[in-house]
Scaffold this motif. Sequence first.
Motif, PDB file in Angstrom:
ATOM      1  N   UNK A   1     166.200  -8.925  -1.734  1.00 22.40           N
ATOM      2  CA  UNK A   1     165.204  -9.737  -1.937  1.00 22.40           C
ATOM      3  C   UNK A   1     165.731 -10.805  -2.763  1.00 22.40           C
ATOM      4  N   UNK A   2     165.098 -12.035  -2.767  1.00 22.60           N
ATOM      5  CA  UNK A   2     165.313 -13.225  -3.527  1.00 22.60           C
ATOM      6  C   UNK A   2     164.293 -14.073  -3.589  1.00 22.60           C
TER       7      UNK A   2
ATOM      8  N   UNK B   1     152.880  -8.108  -2.097  1.00 27.39           N
ATOM      9  CA  UNK B   1     153.327  -6.947  -1.549  1.00 27.39           C
ATOM     10  C   UNK B   1     154.384  -6.948  -0.026  1.00 27.39           C
ATOM     11  N   UNK B   2     153.847  -7.929   0.403  1.00 23.37           N
ATOM     12  CA  UNK B   2     154.510  -8.002   1.990  1.00 23.37           C
ATOM     13  C   UNK B   2     155.686  -9.079   2.233  1.00 23.37           C
ATOM     14  N   UNK B   3     156.698  -8.643   1.179  1.00 21.17           N
ATOM     15  CA  UNK B   3     157.711  -9.736   1.126  1.00 21.17           C
ATOM     16  C   UNK B   3     159.201  -8.908   1.216  1.00 21.17           C
TER      17      UNK B   3
ATOM     18  N   UNK C   1     169.363 -13.605  11.449  1.00 19.01           N
ATOM     19  CA  UNK C   1     168.765 -15.083  11.307  1.00 19.01           C
ATOM     20  C   UNK C   1     168.122 -15.338   9.818  1.00 19.01           C
ATOM     21  N   UNK C   2     168.132 -14.209   8.976  1.00 16.59           N
ATOM     22  CA  UNK C   2     167.336 -13.913   7.751  1.00 16.59           C
ATOM     23  C   UNK C   2     167.349 -14.972   6.718  1.00 16.59           C
TER      24      UNK C   2
ATOM     25  N   UNK D   1     163.057   0.398  -0.573  1.00 15.99           N
ATOM     26  CA  UNK D   1     164.658   0.404  -0.354  1.00 15.99           C
ATOM     27  C   UNK D   1     164.849   1.494   0.774  1.00 15.99           C
ATOM     28  N   UNK D   2     165.298   1.252   1.799  1.00 18.66           N
ATOM     29  CA  UNK D   2     165.355   1.778   2.960  1.00 18.66           C
ATOM     30  C   UNK D   2     166.936   2.284   3.498  1.00 18.66           C
ATOM     31  N   UNK D   3     166.978   3.420   3.704  1.00 18.62           N
ATOM     32  CA  UNK D   3     168.319   3.597   4.190  1.00 18.62           C
ATOM     33  C   UNK D   3     168.493   4.698   5.502  1.00 18.62           C
TER      34      UNK D   3
END
Length: 270
Positions: free
Chosen positions: A56-57, A91-93, A169-170, A265-267
């Motif tokens: 996230x940035x 919240x939705x970022x 493409x992010x 954070x998802x893995x």
Amino acid sequence: MCDVCVMNAVKDKMMSRRSFFKASAAGAVAAAATGSLGTPAMAAGHGTVEDMTHTLHEDFPTYFGEPQFSREQVFNFAEHSFNLQRLTINEHTGTHIDAPLHFSADGTSVDEIPVSSLIAPLCVVDIAARAAEDADTQVTPDDLKAWIDANGDIPDGACVAMHSGWASKVDTDGFRNFDGDAQHYPGFHIEATQMLLETGAQSIAVDTLSLDHGISGDFATHYAWLPTGRFGIENIANLDKVPAAGATLVVGAPKHKGGTGGPARIFAMV
């Protein structure tokens, strides 16, 4: 006790602790070398871990096109001997969760999602080839049927994830893919969503900005899925690095009271 005696006693304790930690570290290295080191989950059949989270940035693309994340350095090491930042986040970022409350009047908030739902069998539905030709394509019931034919029934508690190839493409304008009137990227078709509602799946995930495809004007999938108590994941990363079936997704959900979602954070354990 004299000052010198106290100092010597403390020194002896420190040396003893150092010896203990050195021995512990040596034991850990030896265990790793013999293959005996690992978490219980790894021992159960997983061999690697893949990070499914984008960094996230401030310039991370957002649904509304405006920045939704900022940070301010409040304390720094040079002046204060420690670092601390103040974050301001929608919240939705970034890679984040949509809690049921996001699209319902009184649904489950993000802190109320059962922890058992945050560890899930991962089912990856690959539509990347089609999405490369048609940005407005969607996951359909036929895609789900093809996955089931190849991999078996969707497991209870599963997270069904759309792999459209969009994660690559992010950091470009192509991720939001806004043409001046609408955004264009894949999502879940309402009929596929309704089909999943008949299974034991507890979450759906997309590698795009929305569970609904970009040109959606009614958020049909959001309104069908979230009010049932299930949750969604948006902007998931690295679906190309995990198998169609067999991985276990671990969702590090935020836990702020009354939250409609939040960065996670998802893995995946593969």
